[in-house]
Write a protein that holds these residues in place. Sequence first.
Motif, short mmCIF file in Angstrom:
data_model
loop_
_atom_site.label_atom_id
_atom_site.label_comp_id
_atom_site.label_asym_id
_atom_site.label_seq_id
_atom_site.Cartn_x
_atom_site.Cartn_y
_atom_site.Cartn_z
N LYS A 144 -48.96 -14.68 21.26
CA LYS A 144 -49.77 -14.71 20.05
C LYS A 144 -50.90 -15.72 20.19
N SER A 190 -51.76 -8.72 11.13
CA SER A 190 -51.19 -9.06 12.45
C SER A 190 -51.92 -8.40 13.62
N HIS A 233 -54.20 -13.34 15.71
CA HIS A 233 -53.58 -14.51 15.11
C HIS A 233 -54.68 -15.47 14.75
#
Lengths: 347, 347
Positions: B181, B214, B217
């Motif tokens: 992420k 999502s 990030h």
Amino acid sequence: MRRCVLLGRLRFVTTIVAVDCMGGDFGPSVTVPACLEVLNRHEWLRVLLVGHQDVLGHVVHPRAEVVHAEEVVAMDDPVEVAMRHKKRSSMRVAIEQVKEGRAQVALSAGNTGALMAIARYVLKMLDGIERPAIAYPLPNVKGGATTVLDLGANVDCTERHLLQFAVLGSALDMALKSRDKPTVGLLNVGSEAIKGSDTIKRAAELLREAGERSLIHYYGNVEGNDIFKGTTDIVVCDGFVGNVTLKATEGLASMISSLLKQEFSRNALTKLAGLAAMPVLNAFKAKVDHRRHNGAALLGLRGLVFKSHGSADQMAFEHALSKAADAAQNQLMQKIESRVQQAALLF
Amino acid sequence: MRRCVLLGRLRFVTTIVAVDCMGGDFGPSVTVPACLEVLNRHEWLRVLLVGHQDVLGHVVHPRAEVVHAEEVVAMDDPVEVAMRHKKRSSMRVAIEQVKEGRAQVALSAGNTGALMAIARYVLKMLDGIERPAIAYPLPNVKGGATTVLDLGANVDCTERHLLQFAVLGSALDMALKSRDKPTVGLLNVGSEAIKGSDTIKRAAELLREAGERSLIHYYGNVEGNDIFKGTTDIVVCDGFVGNVTLKATEGLASMISSLLKQEFSRNALTKLAGLAAMPVLNAFKAKVDHRRHNGAALLGLRGLVFKSHGSADQMAFEHALSKAADAAQNQLMQKIESRVQQAALLF
């Protein structure tokens, strides 16, 4: 109000600086000793210490005078709070001293956004100048400093704004560095594919024309690295690019310094090496010490305002005060007015 | 075409890199030894050495093959010369290897403008991506690197372009740094008065929305110094700001290094101090050595292209080649395609 002081064969006109003593991260604990130190250095300097009487009342110097202001603009005050709800702030009262002719220049280490807004509101813009600009010197490899503007007052600039910055920056360099013909570079990108946006291309045209008419001394396009090479005396750019560049180079400098410290404190042997290298590293540090260059000019207003870094220590604040005083002493305001008048046909 | 190599318990798919051996300031004298060195390091790597048969014909390696190209794009060739008059340049032939599926990635140290234009012409843009971006890692104080894009492909960017850069940069970091992420920051200015232009404000909105879904990030706004603090894995900005920032920080780094050298060579004593500090200074230099980070990705195309610094020496070119090979090995193209597809609803 202006008086003369004779020092040897040189004749100095008294210069009065209004200092916002409450601004900055450290307030009077830094600004007051810095003022006293610089006052002792220059016979021709007078300082108006602006701030709360209770805090500044004890300061005694034959050429210092306290101007009471009961409020303080905090470093994190939104602009509208500083503007509307703190009309008796030390920042505003300091600028009013310039407006009312009681000082030739104001200096503050307070919040930049508020300072710019208040300065603009109180002093107003010069005829022919649409936007104020923040001009800041960045050290270059030639041992001098390159004056970069704008460093954050304007995010969207037209070609005319960039020309105005070039004229304002030229006057600043003439006053502070005693340069007859400071050269101006236009900050641009290097890659062939995209040589500048339309605004930048039009700005280059306008600057070239101003150069041909001897209104400025135009060098041409420069790139980011030219700032530190000292290719030109002045670099003009919009405030977004200028601000990001300034912050990025500050970030890199602080990374380099912390990595150097890390390496020298790794073990006993490297610490010993650090001890041996200390005098050299200190000489190096002094050369790139940004405190020596502290003091940004807010240009384009009907009066002189200088901004110190908010985190300035005493030495840094002294530099900003000296610079503000020098600018007034060297008649920056008159130089700006005359150059703006000459160049107005191109604005 | 893709084969597998078993190394211990790990299974690697053969990756083929098409290298423009004639590009860059030093051409084959740097690129060829770098290719041989990296080939010897990775069993799973094959290299197509693209350039003139007369120059490259002598190179022998079981996993290298010469692809003849009779022309060379010079470092100062205008884009249109490279595009229209040098259709058999090593740069173009290298990119064509990717287009035709003979290689998974192309690498060149040649002129950026020409490389970008040819790559875009030969490979075409990915569906949903309007502009290609140049992504480059800048070292940060955490010991890693911050991926910054765009670094010069686009001077005027809309908020949608900035979102696309965020998605492309995220895929790159996932492939090269194995981050699940990677965080994205939007480069902005700090001064309260002016928090960003309208484009930046709209981009912040769009990035926030992408974060909520999502698709990336999103961290929020970052300033210039955050690049070197490593506040986020990725920093997005338009190509003008990115290019100026990159060049400015290169300029500052080179000023610091030349001032350090100057101070250490001032006299016999400082030279002795330099000798004592040498191992520490070398360790420091290695840490900030930009050669270790060489290799920019040209993102948003229907194929992988990497760009080495034009002045790269052998070590720097090896890093760029390893990076290009790693990117292909870690399926950067597939990662980009899948992320672009997911995010397309916001483009």
